[in-house]
Design a protein around this motif. Structure first.
Motif, PDB file in Angstrom:
ATOM      1  N   ASN A 135       0.855  -1.299  -0.089  1.00 19.70           N
ATOM      2  CA  ASN A 135      -0.023  -0.004  -0.090  1.00 19.70           C
ATOM      3  C   ASN A 135       0.803   1.243   0.134  1.00 19.70           C
ATOM      4  N   LEU A 136       1.972   1.223   0.652  1.00 19.22           N
ATOM      5  CA  LEU A 136       2.919   2.413   0.536  1.00 19.22           C
ATOM      6  C   LEU A 136       3.350   2.573  -0.767  1.00 19.22           C
ATOM      7  N   GLU A 137       3.691   1.403  -1.429  1.00 24.75           N
ATOM      8  CA  GLU A 137       3.971   1.692  -2.774  1.00 24.75           C
ATOM      9  C   GLU A 137       2.938   2.489  -3.622  1.00 24.75           C
ATOM     10  N   PHE A 138       1.712   1.797  -3.326  1.00 24.42           N
ATOM     11  CA  PHE A 138       0.609   2.535  -4.276  1.00 24.42           C
ATOM     12  C   PHE A 138       0.374   4.159  -3.857  1.00 24.42           C
ATOM     13  N   SER A 139       0.590   4.386  -2.636  1.00 24.16           N
ATOM     14  CA  SER A 139       0.485   5.746  -2.079  1.00 24.16           C
ATOM     15  C   SER A 139       1.515   6.476  -2.848  1.00 24.16           C
ATOM     16  N   SER A 140       2.393   6.105  -3.346  1.00 23.41           N
ATOM     17  CA  SER A 140       3.455   7.209  -3.919  1.00 23.41           C
ATOM     18  C   SER A 140       3.442   6.658  -5.485  1.00 23.41           C
ATOM     19  N   VAL A 141       2.668   6.609  -6.392  1.00 26.84           N
ATOM     20  CA  VAL A 141       2.898   6.063  -7.385  1.00 26.84           C
ATOM     21  C   VAL A 141       3.865   7.107  -8.371  1.00 26.84           C
ATOM     22  N   ASP A 142       3.791   8.292  -8.177  1.00 29.67           N
ATOM     23  CA  ASP A 142       4.277   9.241  -9.068  1.00 29.67           C
ATOM     24  C   ASP A 142       5.836   9.161  -8.743  1.00 29.67           C
ATOM     25  N   HIS A 143       6.011   9.246  -7.569  1.00 30.57           N
ATOM     26  CA  HIS A 143       7.814   9.180  -7.193  1.00 30.57           C
ATOM     27  C   HIS A 143       8.077   8.059  -6.428  1.00 30.57           C
ATOM     28  N   LYS A 144       9.205   7.593  -6.631  1.00 36.76           N
ATOM     29  CA  LYS A 144       9.707   6.505  -6.151  1.00 36.76           C
ATOM     30  C   LYS A 144       9.699   6.598  -4.619  1.00 36.76           C
ATOM     31  N   LEU A 145       9.382   5.693  -3.761  1.00 34.03           N
ATOM     32  CA  LEU A 145       9.278   6.048  -2.340  1.00 34.03           C
ATOM     33  C   LEU A 145      10.868   5.585  -1.785  1.00 34.03           C
ATOM     34  N   GLN A 146      11.686   6.547  -1.524  1.00 37.66           N
ATOM     35  CA  GLN A 146      13.008   6.446  -1.240  1.00 37.66           C
ATOM     36  C   GLN A 146      13.342   6.556   0.249  1.00 37.66           C
ATOM     37  N   SER A 147      12.259   7.338   1.124  1.00 36.95           N
ATOM     38  CA  SER A 147      12.583   7.592   2.563  1.00 36.95           C
ATOM     39  C   SER A 147      11.139   7.869   3.079  1.00 36.95           C
ATOM     40  N   LEU A 148      11.106   7.314   4.304  1.00 46.41           N
ATOM     41  CA  LEU A 148       9.756   7.366   4.932  1.00 46.41           C
ATOM     42  C   LEU A 148      10.287   7.424   6.565  1.00 46.41           C
ATOM     43  N   GLN A 163       8.317  16.084  13.130  1.00 48.98           N
ATOM     44  CA  GLN A 163       7.876  17.139  12.195  1.00 48.98           C
ATOM     45  C   GLN A 163       9.177  17.492  11.384  1.00 48.98           C
ATOM     46  N   ILE A 164      10.140  17.796  12.041  1.00 47.17           N
ATOM     47  CA  ILE A 164      11.330  18.129  11.408  1.00 47.17           C
ATOM     48  C   ILE A 164      11.770  17.232  10.264  1.00 47.17           C
ATOM     49  N   LEU A 165      11.832  15.916  10.759  1.00 44.43           N
ATOM     50  CA  LEU A 165      12.209  14.960   9.767  1.00 44.43           C
ATOM     51  C   LEU A 165      11.280  14.612   8.629  1.00 44.43           C
ATOM     52  N   ALA A 166       9.979  14.791   8.963  1.00 46.05           N
ATOM     53  CA  ALA A 166       8.819  14.635   7.918  1.00 46.05           C
ATOM     54  C   ALA A 166       9.125  15.537   6.808  1.00 46.05           C
ATOM     55  N   THR A 167       9.679  16.672   6.991  1.00 43.64           N
ATOM     56  CA  THR A 167       9.860  17.827   5.781  1.00 43.64           C
ATOM     57  C   THR A 167      10.962  17.342   4.958  1.00 43.64           C
ATOM     58  N   LEU A 168      11.983  16.428   5.563  1.00 41.89           N
ATOM     59  CA  LEU A 168      13.028  15.813   4.418  1.00 41.89           C
ATOM     60  C   LEU A 168      12.634  14.465   3.790  1.00 41.89           C
ATOM     61  N   VAL A 169      11.861  13.752   4.387  1.00 43.03           N
ATOM     62  CA  VAL A 169      11.460  12.466   3.921  1.00 43.03           C
ATOM     63  C   VAL A 169      10.397  12.453   2.809  1.00 43.03           C
ATOM     64  N   ASP A 170      10.109  11.177   2.108  1.00 45.59           N
ATOM     65  CA  ASP A 170       9.165  11.264   1.064  1.00 45.59           C
ATOM     66  C   ASP A 170       7.564  11.392   1.804  1.00 45.59           C
TER      67      ASP A 170
END
Ligand SMILES: Nc1ncnc2c1ncn2[C@@H]1O[C@H](COP(=O)(O)OP(=O)(O)OP(=O)(O)O)[C@@H](O)[C@H]1O
Ligand SMILES: [Mg+2]
Length: 233
Positions: free
Chosen positions: A37-50, A174-181
């Motif tokens: 589901n995570l892969e589907f939630s990010s179809v336009d961009h490859k999920l590289q960090s979460l 919150q700080i890290l959330a701004t850096l990851v996908d």
């Protein structure tokens, strides 16, 4: 007597991972569903960090993060799991590593990424533990070194996954959330208040970060499987 007590204290810190011990179990299957589901939630961009977070303490962030990292690695992806809970780290217990060097050392410029990473006993899965607990976690996570570390990690791994502290307690996630996908929010059955879960989603959205979805942890097994994933859209 004293020895017995010490032993039980030690055992209480051994945290077993179902995806490693029992990869064919229904719960492990649920973790694979979360991965899909995570892969589907990010179809336009490859999920590289979460990152994985939750509203409050003890809702299952660390267990969810570790099991997710294992199922990504079992899929053949090169995975780096980073313990970014610089307040109450547990990743080194889960993977039975020492915590002599880790994220905090890299963030103060003492150690390189390579030197701070340990190999886990799961193929394809490397782990960076927290390192010595610093006095100023939020400041370190907001530093340029953190940005550079993530860039470097993304070059070396297919996916970088962060364990973090509760989002309503401190600003670190919150700080890290701004850096990851994107961020995955864990909600624990019969524990997380509705209101707190909504506030946690707001906290992540308010910094223009993406909530990829929510994992419902610890659902009564008589009712259904333990883990559910709800996409964000
Ligand atoms: N689905 C579950 N079934 C049984 N026990 C669980 C489940 N999820 C988590 N736990 C247990 O609950 C405790 C808290 O889990 P965990 O450490 O993953 O939470 P956390 O959100 O990371 O906590 P903290 O806020 O302290 O970092 C641990 O002892 C863990 O083994
Ligand atoms: Mg934790």
């Amino acid at each position: 007597m004293a020895r017995k007590k010490d032993q039980s204290k030690k055992n209480s810190k051994v945290r077993s991972l179902i995806t490693k011990l029992s990869p064919r179990s229904p719960i492990s299957e649920q973790y694979r569903t979360v991965r899909t589901n995570l892969e589907f939630s990010s179809v336009d961009h490859k999920l590289q960090s979460l990152l994985v977070t939750s509203a409050g303490p003890g809702e299952g962030k660390s267990m969810t993060t570790a099991n997710l990292a294992v199922v990504y690695a079992q899929q053949g992806k090169r995975v780096l799991l980073i313990d970014a809970d610089l307040r109450k780290p547990t990743v080194h217990y889960t993977f039975r590593l020492d915590n002599l060097k880790g994220l905090s050392n890299v963030l103060v410029g003492e150690t390189s990424l390579q030197d701070a990473v340990g190999q886990s006993d799961v193929d394809n899965l490397d782990v960076m533990s927290c390192g010595p607990i610093p006095p100023n976690p939020s400041e370190l996570l907001a530093s340029n070194r953190m940005v550079r570390l993530l860039e470097e990690a993304k070059q070396a791994y297919d996916i970088v996954i962060f364990d973090t502290p509760p989002v309503l307690a401190v600003t670190d996630s919150q700080i890290l959330a701004t850096l990851v996908d994107g961020a995955v929010l864990v909600v624990r059955s019969k524990q997380t208040e509705n209101d707190a879960a909504l506030k946690a989603i707001d906290a992540i959205s308010s910094v223009n970060a993406k909530v990829l979805g929510t994992v419902l942890n610890d659902r009564n097994k008589k009712e259904a499987n333990y883990y559910y994933y709800y996409g964000n859209s």
